[in-house]
Design a protein around this motif. Structure first.
Motif, PDB file in Angstrom:
ATOM      1  N   VAL A   1      22.687  12.150  80.225  1.00  0.00           N
ATOM      2  CA  VAL A   1      22.377  12.987  79.069  1.00  0.00           C
ATOM      3  C   VAL A   1      23.556  13.050  78.105  1.00  0.00           C
ATOM      4  N   LEU A   2      24.762  13.233  78.624  1.00  0.00           N
ATOM      5  CA  LEU A   2      25.943  13.270  77.760  1.00  0.00           C
ATOM      6  C   LEU A   2      26.168  11.922  77.073  1.00  0.00           C
ATOM      7  N   ALA A   3      25.887  10.829  77.775  1.00  0.00           N
ATOM      8  CA  ALA A   3      26.018   9.507  77.159  1.00  0.00           C
ATOM      9  C   ALA A   3      25.015   9.338  76.022  1.00  0.00           C
ATOM     10  N   ALA A   4      23.787   9.807  76.231  1.00  0.00           N
ATOM     11  CA  ALA A   4      22.786   9.719  75.167  1.00  0.00           C
ATOM     12  C   ALA A   4      23.203  10.542  73.954  1.00  0.00           C
ATOM     13  N   MET A   5      23.795  11.711  74.178  1.00  0.00           N
ATOM     14  CA  MET A   5      24.255  12.546  73.066  1.00  0.00           C
ATOM     15  C   MET A   5      25.401  11.885  72.315  1.00  0.00           C
ATOM     16  N   LEU A   6      26.367  11.333  73.047  1.00  0.00           N
ATOM     17  CA  LEU A   6      27.508  10.679  72.397  1.00  0.00           C
ATOM     18  C   LEU A   6      27.063   9.473  71.583  1.00  0.00           C
ATOM     19  N   VAL A   7      26.247   8.634  72.171  1.00  0.00           N
ATOM     20  CA  VAL A   7      25.796   7.426  71.477  1.00  0.00           C
ATOM     21  C   VAL A   7      24.935   7.792  70.269  1.00  0.00           C
ATOM     22  N   SER A   8      24.155   8.854  70.377  1.00  0.00           N
ATOM     23  CA  SER A   8      23.332   9.283  69.244  1.00  0.00           C
ATOM     24  C   SER A   8      24.198   9.656  68.040  1.00  0.00           C
ATOM     25  N   VAL A   9      25.268  10.399  68.299  1.00  0.00           N
ATOM     26  CA  VAL A   9      26.160  10.802  67.205  1.00  0.00           C
ATOM     27  C   VAL A   9      26.831   9.586  66.575  1.00  0.00           C
ATOM     28  N   LEU A  10      27.300   8.661  67.405  1.00  0.00           N
ATOM     29  CA  LEU A  10      27.974   7.472  66.875  1.00  0.00           C
ATOM     30  C   LEU A  10      27.009   6.569  66.120  1.00  0.00           C
ATOM     31  N   LEU A  11      25.822   6.350  66.682  1.00  0.00           N
ATOM     32  CA  LEU A  11      24.840   5.508  66.001  1.00  0.00           C
ATOM     33  C   LEU A  11      24.356   6.153  64.708  1.00  0.00           C
ATOM     34  N   ASN A  12      24.305   7.474  64.682  1.00  0.00           N
ATOM     35  CA  ASN A  12      23.877   8.151  63.463  1.00  0.00           C
ATOM     36  C   ASN A  12      24.841   7.855  62.315  1.00  0.00           C
ATOM     37  N   GLY A  13      26.128   7.840  62.608  1.00  0.00           N
ATOM     38  CA  GLY A  13      27.092   7.471  61.572  1.00  0.00           C
ATOM     39  C   GLY A  13      26.901   6.046  61.099  1.00  0.00           C
ATOM     40  N   MET A  14      26.634   5.138  62.035  1.00  0.00           N
ATOM     41  CA  MET A  14      26.417   3.746  61.655  1.00  0.00           C
ATOM     42  C   MET A  14      25.161   3.595  60.807  1.00  0.00           C
ATOM     43  N   VAL A  15      24.090   4.269  61.199  1.00  0.00           N
ATOM     44  CA  VAL A  15      22.842   4.178  60.441  1.00  0.00           C
ATOM     45  C   VAL A  15      23.028   4.747  59.038  1.00  0.00           C
ATOM     46  N   SER A  16      23.781   5.827  58.924  1.00  0.00           N
ATOM     47  CA  SER A  16      24.015   6.416  57.603  1.00  0.00           C
ATOM     48  C   SER A  16      24.731   5.429  56.686  1.00  0.00           C
TER      49      SER A  16
ATOM     50  N   PRO B   1      28.051  19.785  54.202  1.00  0.00           N
ATOM     51  CA  PRO B   1      27.058  20.225  55.200  1.00  0.00           C
ATOM     52  C   PRO B   1      25.893  19.252  55.390  1.00  0.00           C
ATOM     53  N   ASP B   2      25.614  18.411  54.401  1.00  0.00           N
ATOM     54  CA  ASP B   2      24.558  17.417  54.579  1.00  0.00           C
ATOM     55  C   ASP B   2      24.907  16.449  55.700  1.00  0.00           C
ATOM     56  N   LEU B   3      26.174  16.093  55.797  1.00  0.00           N
ATOM     57  CA  LEU B   3      26.615  15.224  56.885  1.00  0.00           C
ATOM     58  C   LEU B   3      26.632  15.973  58.206  1.00  0.00           C
ATOM     59  N   TRP B   4      27.041  17.245  58.180  1.00  0.00           N
ATOM     60  CA  TRP B   4      27.087  18.015  59.424  1.00  0.00           C
ATOM     61  C   TRP B   4      25.701  18.196  60.019  1.00  0.00           C
ATOM     62  N   ILE B   5      24.702  18.494  59.203  1.00  0.00           N
ATOM     63  CA  ILE B   5      23.353  18.695  59.742  1.00  0.00           C
ATOM     64  C   ILE B   5      22.807  17.390  60.299  1.00  0.00           C
ATOM     65  N   SER B   6      23.199  16.271  59.693  1.00  0.00           N
ATOM     66  CA  SER B   6      22.773  14.982  60.217  1.00  0.00           C
ATOM     67  C   SER B   6      23.348  14.741  61.612  1.00  0.00           C
ATOM     68  N   GLU B   7      24.634  15.028  61.785  1.00  0.00           N
ATOM     69  CA  GLU B   7      25.258  14.829  63.093  1.00  0.00           C
ATOM     70  C   GLU B   7      24.738  15.835  64.122  1.00  0.00           C
TER      71      GLU B   7
END
Length: 261
Positions: free
Chosen positions: A144-159, A192-198
């Motif tokens: 679960v923690l790995a999924a959360m970490l990867v989600s945050v990192l991939l979200n930055g890449m997708v943005s 805050p637009d970036l914070w809500i995304s993360e």
């Protein structure tokens, strides 16, 4: 003998309660020592390996479609100068966390569910419990923690990829002005637009990991049950993601005032 009376939806309510209980257990167990660092790193790398390329490939057309659609709409109403702000905000606030979560749930979550489900039908989970080892602490928490970490990192890449793709298609294919595209974005966007995304990506990763782990730990039995559990995990995660995204977006737009208002 007294017959038990059940009301419609009791099974779904019971499953929802068990799912929430697993989420609470994972949060509480996350602070227990020793932390399974090796398992966490292995699962993070595995999820990255199965999601980073599909996510990058999906984010390019996603950003392009949003830019082209908004560019055409703003041209019709004479508001071309706001194309950049509308496109970037739509990608960062909505498209990026959703794309990330869908790929995490579809690729990473299904793999987590299949792994835990196969361990369950081979009775490895039961053997761990007999030996006094918590499956949640040993297996579920790192995933679960790995999924959360990867989600945050991939979200930055997708943005980043989505914004660059939208910029390219708007400027090159729709003859937009680069200066106006960037100026409108800087005029209307805020931190805050970036914070809500993360934050969305973090919560979506948690939901994807919890649902995948729950369905993997509770298969119907046999290989077919594991396959059904994987399908159910993906569908349930998708439904929860869109509902939670609606709630978070509503709260954000209510609490955080728009820039310049």
């Amino acid at each position: 003998m007294t017959a038990q009376t059940t009301f419609p939806g009791a099974g779904a309510l019971r499953e929802t309660g068990k799912l929430c209980q697993l989420g609470i257990d994972v949060v509480r167990t996350s602070f227990r020592r020793p932390f399974q660092l090796r398992e966490f790193i292995q699962q993070s790398w595995f999820i990255v390996s199965v999601t980073v390329l599909p996510t990058a490939l999906v984010s390019i057309p996603f950003g392009a479609v949003i830019a082209l659609q908004l560019g055409s709409l703003t041209r019709q109403i004479g508001a071309q100068s706001f194309t950049g702000a509308a496109s970037v905000l739509a990608i960062i606030q909505q498209a990026s966390p959703i794309v990330t979560a869908l790929l995490i749930a579809g690729a990473g979550g299904s793999a987590i569910c299949a792994d835990l489900g196969s361990r369950k039908i081979r009775e490895e989970i039961d053997a761990m419990e007999v030996l006094g080892v918590s499956p949640i602490h040993r297996l579920v928490v790192p995933r679960v923690l790995a999924a959360m970490l990867v989600s945050v990192l991939l979200n930055g890449m997708v943005s980043v990829v989505g914004v660059l793709g939208g910029y390219f298609f708007n400027v090159i294919m729709q003859d937009g002005t680069p200066g106006a595209y960037l100026a409108s974005f800087s005029a209307l966007a805020q931190l805050p637009d970036l914070w809500i995304s993360e934050i969305k990506a973090l919560i979506f990763g948690f939901i994807a990991g919890i649902v995948a782990a729950y369905r993997g730990l509770n298969p119907a039995g046999g290989p077919k049950g594991v396959g059904d559990a994987v399908n159910q995990a993906v569908v349930i995660t998708f439904l929860l993601l869109f509902f939670v995204n609606f709630v978070l977006t509503t709260i954000y737009l209510t609490v955080v005032p728009a820039k310049g208002s």
